[in-house]
Scaffold this motif. Structure first.
Motif, PDB file in Angstrom:
ATOM      1  N   MET A   1       0.840  -1.200   0.000  1.00  0.00           N
ATOM      2  CA  MET A   1       0.000   0.000   0.000  1.00  0.00           C
ATOM      3  C   MET A   1       0.878   1.254   0.000  1.00  0.00           C
ATOM      4  SD  MET A   1      -3.012   1.247   0.039  1.00  0.00           S
ATOM      5  CE  MET A   1      -3.915   2.717   0.484  1.00  0.00           C
ATOM      6  N   ARG A   2       1.906   1.258   0.893  1.00  0.00           N
ATOM      7  CA  ARG A   2       2.789   2.419   0.961  1.00  0.00           C
ATOM      8  C   ARG A   2       3.528   2.608  -0.356  1.00  0.00           C
ATOM      9  NH1 ARG A   2       6.607   2.875   6.089  1.00  0.00           N
ATOM     10  NH2 ARG A   2       4.519   3.067   6.989  1.00  0.00           N
ATOM     11  N   SER A   3       3.927   1.482  -0.973  1.00  0.00           N
ATOM     12  CA  SER A   3       4.628   1.557  -2.259  1.00  0.00           C
ATOM     13  C   SER A   3       3.732   2.150  -3.330  1.00  0.00           C
ATOM     14  CB  SER A   3       5.104   0.168  -2.674  1.00  0.00           C
ATOM     15  OG  SER A   3       5.691   0.199  -3.948  1.00  0.00           O
ATOM     16  N   GLU A   4       2.440   1.752  -3.310  1.00  0.00           N
ATOM     17  CA  GLU A   4       1.507   2.274  -4.311  1.00  0.00           C
ATOM     18  C   GLU A   4       1.324   3.777  -4.152  1.00  0.00           C
ATOM     19  OE1 GLU A   4      -3.219   2.073  -5.454  1.00  0.00           O
ATOM     20  OE2 GLU A   4      -2.366   0.567  -4.124  1.00  0.00           O
ATOM     21  N   VAL A   5       1.181   4.226  -2.876  1.00  0.00           N
ATOM     22  CA  VAL A   5       1.035   5.664  -2.624  1.00  0.00           C
ATOM     23  C   VAL A   5       2.275   6.408  -3.085  1.00  0.00           C
ATOM     24  CG1 VAL A   5       0.819   7.411  -0.817  1.00  0.00           C
ATOM     25  CG2 VAL A   5      -0.571   5.337  -0.707  1.00  0.00           C
ATOM     26  N   HIS A   6       3.448   5.831  -2.796  1.00  0.00           N
ATOM     27  CA  HIS A   6       4.700   6.463  -3.221  1.00  0.00           C
ATOM     28  C   HIS A   6       4.757   6.571  -4.743  1.00  0.00           C
ATOM     29  CE1 HIS A   6       8.954   7.452  -3.483  1.00  0.00           C
ATOM     30  NE2 HIS A   6       9.100   6.439  -4.321  1.00  0.00           N
ATOM     31  N   ASN A   7       4.385   5.488  -5.432  1.00  0.00           N
ATOM     32  CA  ASN A   7       4.416   5.509  -6.889  1.00  0.00           C
ATOM     33  C   ASN A   7       3.470   6.557  -7.455  1.00  0.00           C
ATOM     34  OD1 ASN A   7       6.313   3.460  -6.976  1.00  0.00           O
ATOM     35  ND2 ASN A   7       4.786   1.828  -7.164  1.00  0.00           N
ATOM     36  N   ARG A   8       2.303   6.692  -6.854  1.00  0.00           N
ATOM     37  CA  ARG A   8       1.359   7.700  -7.334  1.00  0.00           C
ATOM     38  C   ARG A   8       1.912   9.102  -7.120  1.00  0.00           C
ATOM     39  NH1 ARG A   8      -5.020   6.274  -6.764  1.00  0.00           N
ATOM     40  NH2 ARG A   8      -4.913   4.094  -7.386  1.00  0.00           N
ATOM     41  N   LEU A   9       2.541   9.327  -5.975  1.00  0.00           N
ATOM     42  CA  LEU A   9       3.118  10.636  -5.716  1.00  0.00           C
ATOM     43  C   LEU A   9       4.212  10.965  -6.719  1.00  0.00           C
ATOM     44  CD1 LEU A   9       3.317  10.702  -1.805  1.00  0.00           C
ATOM     45  CD2 LEU A   9       1.806  12.041  -3.277  1.00  0.00           C
ATOM     46  N   VAL A  10       4.998   9.961  -7.097  1.00  0.00           N
ATOM     47  CA  VAL A  10       6.051  10.173  -8.102  1.00  0.00           C
ATOM     48  C   VAL A  10       5.423  10.542  -9.440  1.00  0.00           C
ATOM     49  CG1 VAL A  10       7.849   9.032  -9.456  1.00  0.00           C
ATOM     50  CG2 VAL A  10       7.756   8.697  -6.982  1.00  0.00           C
ATOM     51  N   VAL A  11       4.399   9.811  -9.845  1.00  0.00           N
ATOM     52  CA  VAL A  11       3.726  10.080 -11.119  1.00  0.00           C
ATOM     53  C   VAL A  11       3.099  11.475 -11.111  1.00  0.00           C
ATOM     54  CG1 VAL A  11       1.795   9.404 -12.603  1.00  0.00           C
ATOM     55  CG2 VAL A  11       3.291   7.656 -11.634  1.00  0.00           C
ATOM     56  N   ILE A  12       2.387  11.810 -10.033  1.00  0.00           N
ATOM     57  CA  ILE A  12       1.721  13.105  -9.956  1.00  0.00           C
ATOM     58  C   ILE A  12       2.743  14.237  -9.922  1.00  0.00           C
ATOM     59  CG2 ILE A  12       0.211  14.554  -8.553  1.00  0.00           C
ATOM     60  CD1 ILE A  12      -1.067  11.866  -7.576  1.00  0.00           C
ATOM     61  N   SER A  13       3.844  14.041  -9.194  1.00  0.00           N
ATOM     62  CA  SER A  13       4.876  15.082  -9.127  1.00  0.00           C
ATOM     63  C   SER A  13       5.514  15.306 -10.492  1.00  0.00           C
ATOM     64  CB  SER A  13       5.949  14.694  -8.105  1.00  0.00           C
ATOM     65  OG  SER A  13       5.393  14.572  -6.812  1.00  0.00           O
ATOM     66  N   ALA A  14       5.791  14.224 -11.214  1.00  0.00           N
ATOM     67  CA  ALA A  14       6.347  14.362 -12.559  1.00  0.00           C
ATOM     68  C   ALA A  14       5.375  15.090 -13.470  1.00  0.00           C
ATOM     69  CB  ALA A  14       6.682  12.979 -13.133  1.00  0.00           C
ATOM     70  N   LEU A  15       4.095  14.702 -13.410  1.00  0.00           N
ATOM     71  CA  LEU A  15       3.078  15.378 -14.221  1.00  0.00           C
ATOM     72  C   LEU A  15       2.933  16.831 -13.798  1.00  0.00           C
ATOM     73  CD1 LEU A  15      -0.041  13.079 -14.832  1.00  0.00           C
ATOM     74  CD2 LEU A  15       1.348  14.284 -16.521  1.00  0.00           C
ATOM     75  N   GLY A  16       3.111  17.104 -12.501  1.00  0.00           N
ATOM     76  CA  GLY A  16       3.010  18.471 -12.026  1.00  0.00           C
ATOM     77  C   GLY A  16       4.053  19.381 -12.640  1.00  0.00           C
ATOM     78  N   VAL A  17       5.297  18.922 -12.706  1.00  0.00           N
ATOM     79  CA  VAL A  17       6.359  19.702 -13.350  1.00  0.00           C
ATOM     80  C   VAL A  17       6.055  19.875 -14.831  1.00  0.00           C
ATOM     81  CG1 VAL A  17       8.815  19.780 -13.903  1.00  0.00           C
ATOM     82  CG2 VAL A  17       8.069  18.967 -11.658  1.00  0.00           C
ATOM     83  N   VAL A  18       5.569  18.807 -15.462  1.00  0.00           N
ATOM     84  CA  VAL A  18       5.196  18.881 -16.877  1.00  0.00           C
ATOM     85  C   VAL A  18       4.135  19.957 -17.094  1.00  0.00           C
ATOM     86  CG1 VAL A  18       4.048  17.621 -18.752  1.00  0.00           C
ATOM     87  CG2 VAL A  18       5.833  16.492 -17.412  1.00  0.00           C
ATOM     88  N   GLU A  19       3.125  19.995 -16.215  1.00  0.00           N
ATOM     89  CA  GLU A  19       2.045  20.974 -16.359  1.00  0.00           C
ATOM     90  C   GLU A  19       2.530  22.402 -16.132  1.00  0.00           C
ATOM     91  OE1 GLU A  19      -1.328  20.347 -17.427  1.00  0.00           O
ATOM     92  OE2 GLU A  19       0.023  18.756 -18.066  1.00  0.00           O
ATOM     93  N   ILE A  20       3.409  22.593 -15.154  1.00  0.00           N
ATOM     94  CA  ILE A  20       3.956  23.932 -14.917  1.00  0.00           C
ATOM     95  C   ILE A  20       4.644  24.455 -16.173  1.00  0.00           C
ATOM     96  CG2 ILE A  20       5.773  25.184 -13.687  1.00  0.00           C
ATOM     97  CD1 ILE A  20       5.033  23.576 -11.198  1.00  0.00           C
ATOM     98  N   LEU A  21       5.484  23.625 -16.787  1.00  0.00           N
ATOM     99  CA  LEU A  21       6.221  24.059 -17.977  1.00  0.00           C
ATOM    100  C   LEU A  21       5.303  24.169 -19.196  1.00  0.00           C
ATOM    101  CD1 LEU A  21       9.552  22.064 -17.548  1.00  0.00           C
ATOM    102  CD2 LEU A  21       9.141  24.500 -17.160  1.00  0.00           C
ATOM    103  N   ALA A  22       4.333  23.259 -19.308  1.00  0.00           N
ATOM    104  CA  ALA A  22       3.420  23.315 -20.456  1.00  0.00           C
ATOM    105  C   ALA A  22       2.566  24.581 -20.414  1.00  0.00           C
ATOM    106  CB  ALA A  22       2.532  22.070 -20.486  1.00  0.00           C
ATOM    107  N   TRP A  23       1.945  24.867 -19.267  1.00  0.00           N
ATOM    108  CA  TRP A  23       1.130  26.074 -19.134  1.00  0.00           C
ATOM    109  C   TRP A  23       1.987  27.334 -19.218  1.00  0.00           C
ATOM    110  CZ3 TRP A  23      -4.050  26.885 -19.048  1.00  0.00           C
ATOM    111  CH2 TRP A  23      -4.887  25.768 -18.876  1.00  0.00           C
ATOM    112  N   GLY A  24       3.106  27.322 -18.509  1.00  0.00           N
ATOM    113  CA  GLY A  24       3.933  28.518 -18.441  1.00  0.00           C
ATOM    114  C   GLY A  24       4.541  28.922 -19.760  1.00  0.00           C
ATOM    115  N   SER A  25       4.803  27.936 -20.636  1.00  0.00           N
ATOM    116  CA  SER A  25       5.434  28.237 -21.921  1.00  0.00           C
ATOM    117  C   SER A  25       4.431  28.370 -23.057  1.00  0.00           C
ATOM    118  CB  SER A  25       6.437  27.124 -22.271  1.00  0.00           C
ATOM    119  OG  SER A  25       5.768  25.893 -22.498  1.00  0.00           O
ATOM    120  N   SER A  26       3.146  28.295 -22.760  1.00  0.00           N
ATOM    121  CA  SER A  26       2.135  28.423 -23.819  1.00  0.00           C
ATOM    122  C   SER A  26       1.072  29.436 -23.410  1.00  0.00           C
ATOM    123  CB  SER A  26       1.504  27.050 -24.118  1.00  0.00           C
ATOM    124  OG  SER A  26       0.884  26.493 -22.966  1.00  0.00           O
ATOM    125  N   PHE A  27       0.132  29.055 -22.557  1.00  0.00           N
ATOM    126  CA  PHE A  27      -0.978  29.927 -22.190  1.00  0.00           C
ATOM    127  C   PHE A  27      -0.501  31.215 -21.527  1.00  0.00           C
ATOM    128  CE2 PHE A  27      -4.545  31.326 -19.568  1.00  0.00           C
ATOM    129  CZ  PHE A  27      -5.612  31.203 -20.436  1.00  0.00           C
TER     130      PHE A  27
END
Length: 426
Positions: A1-27
């Motif tokens: 369970m802890r591993s799954e939560v950790h994996n989700r946090l890694v995925v969301i954090s990576a997507l979060g950086v992607v979204e910051i750069l995607a929005w910031g460099s376009s919209f």
């Protein structure tokens, strides 16, 4: 369970950086770069700013196909395409010798926006986590809320130090060497679908009567919400100055929106999905309407009005991802999210010109009234969505169909990798 939560946090954090750069460099890019570009090149400012409208229209055209692609293949390959397209678009803009080439660069960036902004990111999480994607979507919007906070100062610093062309080339490098590796290294492949990704029974089949009502109402919410958000983003300083607020004070008032958005998202995240997503949407629309009504009526409480607006807009970003998940189920989510994105993106593309026209021919009072009317209309549309919930519709067969759809989505997930069971948000 802890591993799954950790994996989700890694995925969301990576997507979060992607979204910051995607929005910031376009919209958010023209807000800082449009003036320097027009001053350096002599190109009309309206056309320079119009590049964003072109990009949003391209994103709108592409969005339904993007949704189908995420349904079939998962979000990873689509997000890879976004990184490459944004890289290419910024290279074209940064090296553009004339206005037509500059605008062609926005065509490429528009495709990147269609593949990489919130709607594809939400669909990616829906495809990965199914009916349990709501907490992930909420957390992702918390990251995305820092796009302007990070990229506006970064863009301003780069323009001052190296010029607007090198700024665009720097964003190309960030997408190539930061966004792309994050997607390739940390965003997992989506689990295979039992039907092999066939969308004929999903996005291309006729919607039920409940789904048609829900789709139409949600599309209306997204159109009005996107129009209001873009009008405020583009014309807020002008509107405040028209009411006698000094420029420096107007900028300071505008700065209240970002922290209010993030603060409201933190509160929503702290609730951990204890309430139906429609509550989030209705509260969001009420806060936006209340804030804009204060401005429209000329009540001397500009700071309070913008804090309310910012809080509402912040959790609206969450609701636009979680409400369709609740109304249509995870199996239909990527396809229908892509279809819902189109009218919203078109509205955002047209909103700057609409605002400029209203300000020119009707004045600031009419512009404020327009914002208030759109916000109040959204309160009504959001309220009407309560009657389109599967459990609220007494038409025989529809509730069973939704239940089967969710069971099918759960069966498509590999056991042991993702949790099965009823979604906590419904």
């Amino acid at each position: 369970m802890r591993s799954e939560v950790h994996n989700r946090l890694v995925v969301i954090s990576a997507l979060g950086v992607v979204e910051i750069l995607a929005w910031g460099s376009s919209f958010y890019l023209p807000a800082v770069l449009a003036g320097p570009i027009a001053a350096d090149t002599g190109w009309p400012l309206a056309w320079v700013v119009g590049g964003l409208s072109i990009g949003l229209l391209v994103a709108a055209i592409a969005s339904p196909r993007v949704g189908i692609a995420i349904h079939r293949h998962g979000g990873r390959p689509v997000l890879v395409s976004a990184a490459l397209l944004l890289t290419g678009g910024h290279l074209v803009i940064g090296l553009a010798p004339n206005l037509p080439v500059f605008l062609s660069g926005w065509l490429v960036i528009g495709l990147g926006m269609g593949c990489g902004l919130y709607d594809p990111a939400f669909a990616t999480l829906g495809r990965l986590y199914g009916d349990e994607a709501r907490p992930a979507i909420t957390t992702l919007t918390l990251w995305g809320g820092f796009a302007s906070t990070v990229c506006w100062p970064l863009s301003a610093l780069l323009v001052e130090q190296v010029g607007w062309r090198s700024t665009c080339l720097a964003y190309a490098g960030l997408h190539l060497f930061v966004t792309l590796p994050l997607v390739l290294g940390l965003i997992p492949e989506a689990p295979a679908l039992a039907n092999g990704g066939d969308v004929k029974h999903l996005g291309e089949a006729p919607l039920t009567s409940r789904e048609r009502r829900a789709f139409a109402l949600m599309a209306g919410v997204l159109v009005f919400g996107g129009t209001v958000m873009t009008l405020i983003s583009v014309h807020l300083i002008t509107l405040l100055q028209a009411r006698g607020v000094a420029f420096a004070a107007a900028v300071s008032y505008g700065a209240l929106i970002g922290p209010s958005q993030v603060g409201a998202r933190v509160v929503e995240m702290a609730n951990k999905g204890r309430h139906h997503p429609l509550w989030t949407l209705n509260v969001a629309m009420a806060l936006v309407a209340f804030g804009l009504a204060i401005l429209a009526l000329g009540i001397p409480a500009v700071g309070i009005a913008l804090v309310l607006y910012g809080a509402g807009n912040g959790i609206y970003s969450i609701a636009r991802g979680t409400v369709p998940l609740a109304l249509f189920g995870s199996e239909r989510y990527p396809v229908l999210a892509g279809r819902l994105a189109r009218p919203s993106l078109i509205a955002q593309a047209l909103a700057p010109s609409l605002g400029a026209t209203v300000l020119t021919y009707g004045g600031p009072d009419l512009a404020y009234a327009l914002l208030a009317v759109l916000a109040l209309a959204n309160v009504g549309l959001a309220g009407a969505l309560w009657g389109t919930r599967p459990e609220a519709v007494g038409i025989p067969g529809e509730a069973e169909a939704v239940s089967k759809n969710r069971c099918f989505a759960s069966a498509a997930k590999p056991k042991g990798r993702l949790r099965n069971g009823p979604p906590s948000s419904l």
